[in-house]
Design a protein around this motif. Structure first.
Motif, PDB file in Angstrom:
ATOM      1  N   SER A 379       0.822  -1.084  -0.061  1.00 39.28           N
ATOM      2  CA  SER A 379      -0.051   0.021   0.060  1.00 39.28           C
ATOM      3  C   SER A 379       0.882   1.247   0.060  1.00 39.28           C
ATOM      4  O   SER A 379       0.187   2.493  -0.180  1.00 39.28           O
ATOM      5  CB  SER A 379      -0.701  -0.086   1.204  1.00 39.28           C
ATOM      6  N   ASN A 380       1.869   1.170   0.168  1.00 47.19           N
ATOM      7  CA  ASN A 380       3.004   2.278   0.141  1.00 47.19           C
ATOM      8  C   ASN A 380       3.877   1.985  -0.920  1.00 47.19           C
ATOM      9  O   ASN A 380       4.847   1.406  -0.779  1.00 47.19           O
ATOM     10  CB  ASN A 380       3.442   2.616   1.459  1.00 47.19           C
ATOM     11  N   CYS A 381       3.917   3.187  -1.945  1.00 48.13           N
ATOM     12  CA  CYS A 381       5.036   2.993  -3.206  1.00 48.13           C
ATOM     13  C   CYS A 381       6.476   2.999  -2.630  1.00 48.13           C
ATOM     14  O   CYS A 381       7.350   2.582  -3.352  1.00 48.13           O
ATOM     15  CB  CYS A 381       4.793   3.947  -4.189  1.00 48.13           C
ATOM     16  N   SER A 382       6.732   3.438  -1.488  1.00 52.52           N
ATOM     17  CA  SER A 382       8.074   3.644  -1.211  1.00 52.52           C
ATOM     18  C   SER A 382       8.669   2.579  -0.424  1.00 52.52           C
ATOM     19  O   SER A 382       9.637   2.312  -0.098  1.00 52.52           O
ATOM     20  CB  SER A 382       8.775   4.768  -0.302  1.00 52.52           C
ATOM     21  N   CYS A 383       7.759   1.692  -0.262  1.00 54.45           N
ATOM     22  CA  CYS A 383       8.290   0.213   0.511  1.00 54.45           C
ATOM     23  C   CYS A 383       8.809  -0.550  -0.500  1.00 54.45           C
ATOM     24  O   CYS A 383       8.263  -1.244  -1.360  1.00 54.45           O
ATOM     25  CB  CYS A 383       6.991  -0.403   1.148  1.00 54.45           C
ATOM     26  N   THR A 384      10.089  -0.784  -0.418  1.00 50.98           N
ATOM     27  CA  THR A 384      10.773  -1.662  -1.140  1.00 50.98           C
ATOM     28  C   THR A 384      10.908  -3.212  -0.773  1.00 50.98           C
ATOM     29  O   THR A 384      11.094  -3.985  -2.002  1.00 50.98           O
ATOM     30  CB  THR A 384      12.304  -1.330  -1.401  1.00 50.98           C
ATOM     31  N   ALA A 385      10.637  -3.673   0.292  1.00 55.78           N
ATOM     32  CA  ALA A 385      10.590  -4.954   0.610  1.00 55.78           C
ATOM     33  C   ALA A 385      10.064  -5.155   1.953  1.00 55.78           C
ATOM     34  O   ALA A 385       9.875  -4.311   2.898  1.00 55.78           O
ATOM     35  CB  ALA A 385      11.992  -5.334   0.539  1.00 55.78           C
ATOM     36  N   TYR A 386       9.600  -6.320   2.368  1.00 58.10           N
ATOM     37  CA  TYR A 386       9.138  -6.866   3.656  1.00 58.10           C
ATOM     38  C   TYR A 386       9.962  -8.214   4.243  1.00 58.10           C
ATOM     39  O   TYR A 386      10.428  -9.107   3.458  1.00 58.10           O
ATOM     40  CB  TYR A 386       7.780  -6.764   3.774  1.00 58.10           C
ATOM     41  N   ALA A 387       9.766  -8.317   5.470  1.00 55.99           N
ATOM     42  CA  ALA A 387       9.891  -9.449   5.999  1.00 55.99           C
ATOM     43  C   ALA A 387       9.659  -9.851   7.231  1.00 55.99           C
ATOM     44  O   ALA A 387       9.162  -8.917   7.877  1.00 55.99           O
ATOM     45  CB  ALA A 387      11.713  -9.613   6.115  1.00 55.99           C
ATOM     46  N   ASN A 388       9.636 -11.093   7.863  1.00 56.04           N
ATOM     47  CA  ASN A 388       9.404 -11.242   9.377  1.00 56.04           C
ATOM     48  C   ASN A 388      10.391 -10.610  10.263  1.00 56.04           C
ATOM     49  O   ASN A 388      11.629 -10.692   9.613  1.00 56.04           O
ATOM     50  CB  ASN A 388       9.167 -12.683   9.590  1.00 56.04           C
ATOM     51  N   THR A 389      10.246  -9.955  11.374  1.00 58.21           N
ATOM     52  CA  THR A 389      11.210  -9.658  12.286  1.00 58.21           C
ATOM     53  C   THR A 389      11.626 -10.627  12.963  1.00 58.21           C
ATOM     54  O   THR A 389      12.914 -10.821  13.311  1.00 58.21           O
ATOM     55  CB  THR A 389      10.510  -8.604  13.178  1.00 58.21           C
ATOM     56  N   ASP A 390      10.935 -11.658  13.030  1.00 60.85           N
ATOM     57  CA  ASP A 390      11.455 -12.915  14.251  1.00 60.85           C
ATOM     58  C   ASP A 390      11.030 -14.350  13.329  1.00 60.85           C
ATOM     59  O   ASP A 390      10.032 -14.359  12.612  1.00 60.85           O
ATOM     60  CB  ASP A 390      10.336 -12.852  15.513  1.00 60.85           C
ATOM     61  N   ILE A 391      12.178 -14.917  13.355  1.00 58.21           N
ATOM     62  CA  ILE A 391      11.947 -16.229  12.724  1.00 58.21           C
ATOM     63  C   ILE A 391      11.451 -17.537  13.601  1.00 58.21           C
ATOM     64  O   ILE A 391      11.325 -18.435  12.880  1.00 58.21           O
ATOM     65  CB  ILE A 391      13.397 -16.661  11.874  1.00 58.21           C
ATOM     66  N   ARG A 392      11.199 -17.102  14.774  1.00 58.41           N
ATOM     67  CA  ARG A 392      10.841 -18.246  15.616  1.00 58.41           C
ATOM     68  C   ARG A 392       9.306 -18.775  15.263  1.00 58.41           C
ATOM     69  O   ARG A 392       8.775 -17.809  14.673  1.00 58.41           O
ATOM     70  CB  ARG A 392      10.847 -17.946  17.163  1.00 58.41           C
ATOM     71  N   ASP A 393       9.019 -19.686  15.494  1.00 58.22           N
ATOM     72  CA  ASP A 393       7.785 -20.275  15.446  1.00 58.22           C
ATOM     73  C   ASP A 393       7.095 -19.940  14.038  1.00 58.22           C
ATOM     74  O   ASP A 393       6.161 -19.662  13.862  1.00 58.22           O
ATOM     75  CB  ASP A 393       6.933 -19.250  16.604  1.00 58.22           C
ATOM     76  N   GLY A 394       7.861 -20.334  13.428  1.00 56.70           N
ATOM     77  CA  GLY A 394       7.768 -20.298  11.650  1.00 56.70           C
ATOM     78  C   GLY A 394       7.770 -18.829  11.073  1.00 56.70           C
ATOM     79  O   GLY A 394       7.034 -18.576  10.064  1.00 56.70           O
ATOM     80  N   GLY A 395       8.168 -17.757  11.931  1.00 58.32           N
ATOM     81  CA  GLY A 395       8.087 -16.490  11.248  1.00 58.32           C
ATOM     82  C   GLY A 395       6.935 -15.654  11.994  1.00 58.32           C
ATOM     83  O   GLY A 395       5.695 -16.015  12.117  1.00 58.32           O
ATOM     84  N   LYS A 396       7.025 -14.243  12.452  1.00 52.88           N
ATOM     85  CA  LYS A 396       6.049 -13.651  13.010  1.00 52.88           C
ATOM     86  C   LYS A 396       6.833 -12.115  12.902  1.00 52.88           C
ATOM     87  O   LYS A 396       8.150 -11.785  12.827  1.00 52.88           O
ATOM     88  CB  LYS A 396       5.687 -13.932  14.291  1.00 52.88           C
ATOM     89  N   GLY A 397       5.988 -11.368  12.985  1.00 49.14           N
ATOM     90  CA  GLY A 397       6.172  -9.556  13.229  1.00 49.14           C
ATOM     91  C   GLY A 397       6.533  -9.222  11.607  1.00 49.14           C
ATOM     92  O   GLY A 397       6.737 -10.177  10.865  1.00 49.14           O
ATOM     93  N   CYS A 398       6.501  -7.797  11.570  1.00 49.84           N
ATOM     94  CA  CYS A 398       6.644  -7.275  10.289  1.00 49.84           C
ATOM     95  C   CYS A 398       7.910  -6.142  10.223  1.00 49.84           C
ATOM     96  O   CYS A 398       7.831  -5.551  11.039  1.00 49.84           O
ATOM     97  CB  CYS A 398       5.181  -6.928   9.885  1.00 49.84           C
TER      98      CYS A 398
END
Ligand SMILES: *[C@@H]1O[C@H](CO)[C@@H](O)[C@H](O)[C@H]1NC(C)=O
Ligand SMILES: *[C@@H]1O[C@H](CO)[C@@H](O)[C@H](O)[C@H]1NC(C)=O
Ligand SMILES: *[C@@H]1O[C@H](CO)[C@@H](O)[C@H](O)[C@H]1NC(C)=O
Ligand SMILES: *[C@@H]1O[C@H](CO)[C@@H](O)[C@H](O)[C@H]1NC(C)=O
Length: 810
Positions: A379-398
């Protein structure tokens, strides 16, 4: 009369001696002062505070008030690091308000600790942790050396920042080896975006090395310093008040982490022989240096052991076809620019060190899912990438990026997934990127289909079983039960962290208990790991067909959406490394048991190489991949990296070298060339580790700079191989020839050239007989020089200019 007089002189002499004698205090109050020559010691006499000269040759008159480990000696803190005393008339006193004050001979204050608090009956002492603490009568801490960091961090100290008081805990290097004043390098937490640990050089505007953000298990760019490392517990906390990082040893390990004056982090561990052993260094290689390849590029170490850059899939070099490795230069741009239209899509790049998070946004409560995260980024054109912040429990956080993505590299098993915004150009099917994506997704679907097929075969098999039996057809295919995700969720308490056993190749492993009480180990693949789907396919296909008592047994699998898991029998005794590298647990393994383990691994490997219908090369055989059952029988695990070949094709080359340093033979680590003989090399290393109780790469010796292989070879050449085994193994002299023979066989296995190594069939024969053995030549990789550090699995990239990053279908 003369007698009395001489007695008088003697007593006067004694008196004056006792006046000038050095005092060793355990507590200092405002009544005493610590003079040059006096010391303050912790109760156990491990730590000591006193005056010291650091440069005996050039400036012996420069004195510092320092705190040190007594034996083996190591300075951990200095009060007046920037301000040496001149001569030996300095003294330390404690003010009535609990401040430490360091005075020179003229009673001028050179340094003082300022606690703004008021205190009654203050006192100063050194705690068992090495913390020099001034407390008031009620035990309230007024000041502590753990809050005044120099270049060393010990267990219990922290790095971090308090947002309320603006207090920072960071390391700063010494200027030179003999000059403790503030030097060129600092290690601190940058809290602009998602907090990241960074190493900076004075005067440089950018970082020197970015250990990166915390992913729940480790810093993204320093996997060796994470939880994978089974020696320490690491703790990272982030709240509105404070962000901090600290560690404590798991066993009785004494360790210190030092930022040295050339900007290297060194982890020292105290050995049994009371020496400081260098266990770990960061940065590890050239690719660790900040953004060495520029934006949208990844750095890899090539066969010449230098860094080389390549663009991520879908990106092209910014200027020309090649660019030089130099900080901030070059880099890559989108092959097809993003338009910020609805057509943009996100492509997953697995196994990465996350890019610089200085310009990032993150969900501080760690509550968003990956899907929420994608929506927010779209939803924001300037956003170039995303990922989970925490890889535990299969991944969580943004975590979202709002800048070009810099300072990435690839890891084989510690990396994280990054989802990068790309243009979707439907016309250009010749484009590498688009082809990649199409192939990627077709491949992904295929892989899942194959995996589902293997799992579902159980049902088909059941239907045909009766018929086959009637026809007398041997039933070679094995049952592979499918577990549903609910069962596994319940068994593992929803993949609770409590049940986390560790990280195998390509995924976390959890312990679980089925309703009937059977204990299982669940290896979670695709959802959280990079090359998951491919490895899953490999593993399921292979293991389903393999049955041998020295291979770990697969009980079933589970596929649900993006989740795919393997369910194994649980091995209560963990893995071989857990025993042989631990001084106490090792005692449970006498020579008979060790011999049994060596023979078991050999037979398991022989089965993989020759006896099974397929020819399988394990490629990541190491002590950590050999599990032990309750009778200490070895079982080889983790076929995630195995490659199978039909027929007798036994050699191949790969661009993606995966494995663990210390166990990889030269031809594989350097040229990516592997064969059954690569496993033979790894086997040889394991045998020597079993016999010595030392790790190949972590090995150190006071007399030389060789690794374990080098040490054994040196002993062999000098006819001192009797000094190689652990002493315990030599107690029963009748067994000594067997031990020595195993060393001999191991040396043959670790030969430099694959053709000089025996195959596993010969190895099994050699171990079990008394026939004479050929003479070994010099082994491969017998020094530690020029190789990245201890226990880190990493992937090397080919020096090809074109990217070979694998795209995964989603
Ligand atoms: C780290 O910070 C947290 C708050 O975020 C705090 O509760 C904790 O005590 C701190 N740890 C140390 C070792 O001071
Ligand atoms: C700093 O650490 C590196 C890596 O361990 C080492 O090679 C170097 O000699 C050290 N420098 C000094 C001055 O101690
Ligand atoms: C790379 O560096 C070399 C030597 O410094 C120089 O000759 C060459 O022109 C450089 N190449 C590019 C593309 O900048
Ligand atoms: C996109 O994100 C940037 C950085 O957080 C912010 O400054 C900007 O206002 C956002 N734009 C929109 C349209 O939300």
């Amino acid at each position: 009369m003369r007698k009395i007089r001489s007695l008088f002189w003697v007593s006067l002499f004694l008196l004056s001696f006792s006046f000038s004698a050095a005092l060793d205090y355990s507590v200092i109050t405002p009544r005493e002062s610590l003079k040059d020559g006096d010391t303050l010691s912790s109760k156990d006499h491990v730590f000591q505070l006193g005056f010291i000269s650091l440069d005996q040759d050039e400036q012996p008159q420069h004195r510092f008030l320092g705190l040190w480990y007594k034996q083996p000696f190591a300075i951990i803190w200095i009060a007046n690091r920037n301000n040496p005393l001149y001569g030996t008339s300095g003294y330390l006193s404690l003010s009535s308000s609990g401040d430490l004050q360091l005075f020179d001979g003229e009673h001028r204050a050179l340094w003082s600790s300022s606690s703004s608090k008021t205190a009654k009956n203050p006192y100063l002492k050194i705690l068992y942790t090495g913390n020099l603490v001034s407390s008031d009568g009620e035990g309230i801490v007024l000041w502590q050396s753990f809050d005044d960091l120099m270049n060393t961090i010990l267990a219990g100290m922290k790095l971090g920042k308090n947002f309320k008081t603006q207090k920072e805990w960071s390391l700063s290097s010494w200027k030179t080896l003999k000059d403790p004043s503030i030097g060129d390098f600092t290690l601190s937490l940058d809290t602009r975006g998602l907090p990241q640990l960074i190493l900076k050089k004075k005067g440089d505007s950018s970082y020197s090395y970015r250990l990166g953000s915390w992913n729940g298990l480790s810093f993204t760019g320093a996997p060796a310093m994470g939880r994978e490392n089974n020696l320490f517990d690491y703790k990272f906390t982030s709240s509105e008040q404070e962000v901090n990082y600290s560690w404590t040893p798991r066993r009785q390990i004494v360790s210190r982490l030092v930022l040295n004056n050339t900007g290297k982090l060194q982890r020292f561990i105290q050995s049994k022989q009371h020496k400081w052993i260098l266990a770990n260094t960061a940065p590890e290689d050239e690719c660790d240096y900040y953004s060495i390849c520029g934006p949208y590029a990844v750095c890899g170490i090539n066969s010449k052991n230098t860094a080389s850059c390549s663009c991520l899939q879908g990106f092209k070099p910014k200027s020309g076809r090649k660019w030089n490795v130099s900080r901030g230069a070059g880099g890559c741009v989108h092959e097809i620019p993003t338009t910020c239209g609805k057509k943009d899509r996100f492509v997953k790049f697995p196994g990465m060190k996350l890019p610089d998070t200085s310009w990032s946004w993150y969900d501080s409560r760690n509550a968003m899912t990956l899907e929420d995260c994608k929506i927010k980024c779209s939803s924001n054109c300037s956003c170039t990438a995303y990922a989970n912040t925490d890889i535990r429990d299969g991944g969580k956080g943004c975590l979202l990026w709002f800048s070009d993505l810099v300072d990435m590299r690839e890891y084989s098993s510690f990396g994280q997934d990054v989802y990068i915004r790309m243009a979707f150009a439907k016309k250009d099917f010749k484009g590498r990127e688009v082809m990649g994506m199409v192939i990627g997704s077709v491949f992904g679907i295929l892989v899942v289909l194959v995996a589902v097929f293997v799992c579902c075969r159980k049902k088909m098999m059941k239907r045909y079983r009766g018929e086959n039996r009637r026809k007398g057809i041997a039933e070679e295919e094995m049952d592979l039960p499918i577990f549903d995700i609910k069962t596994i969720s319940i068994a593992t308490d929803d993949f609770s962290y409590v049940n986390f056993l560790g990280r195998g190749g390509f995924g976390p492993v959890y312990k679980g208990k089925l309703e009937g009480g059977q204990e299982i180990a669940v290896k979670r693949l695709c959802a959280s790991s990079g090359q998951g789907v491919e490895e899953f396919k490999n593993e399921v296909k292979l293991i389903a067909k393999l049955q041998h008592r020295n291979l770990v047994r697969l009980l079933g699998c589970c596929i649900q959406g993006e989740e795919c898991m393997l369910i194994y029998e649980y091995m209560p005794n963990k893995s071989l490394d857990f025993f042989i590298f631990d001084e106490n647990r090792r005692k449970e393994l006498d020579w008979e048991k060790r011999k049994n383990i060596i023979n078991g691994i050999a037979r398991g490997l022989l089965y993989l190489h020759q006896d099974s219908r397929l020819r399988i090369i394990h490629r990541d055989l190491k002590a950590g991949n050999v599990l032990l059952d309750n009778l200490m029988n070895p079982k080889i695990s983790d076929f995630g990296l195995a490659k199978s070949f039909g027929g007798d094709q036994s050699e191949s080359s790969t661009k993606r070298v995966v494995g663990t340093y210390g166990y990889m033979p030269p031809e594989y680590a350097i040229d990516g060339h592997f064969s059954v003989k690569s496993d033979v090399f790894s086997f040889g290393v394991i045998v020597l580790e079993i016999i010595t109780g030392k790790t190949n790469r972590g090995f150190s010796h006071p007399d030389h700079d060789l690794n374990l292989l080098g040490h054994v070879w040196k002993s062999w050449v000098e006819d001192r191989e009797i000094e190689v085994p652990e002493e315990e193994l030599l107690k029963d002299t009748c067994l000594v020839p067997e031990v020595l023979r195993s060393i001999h066989v191991a040396l043959l296995c670790v030969q430099q050239k694959p053709e000089d190594r025996p195959n596993m069939a010969s190895v099994v024969l050699m171990l079990g007989s008394d026939t004479s053995l050929p003479h070994p030549k010099q082994p491969g990789f017998f020094t530690n020089r020029n190789l990245p550090d201890i226990s880190s699995s990493l992937s090397l990239r080919s020096q090809n200019e074109l990217s070979i990053t694998m795209l995964q279908g989603r």
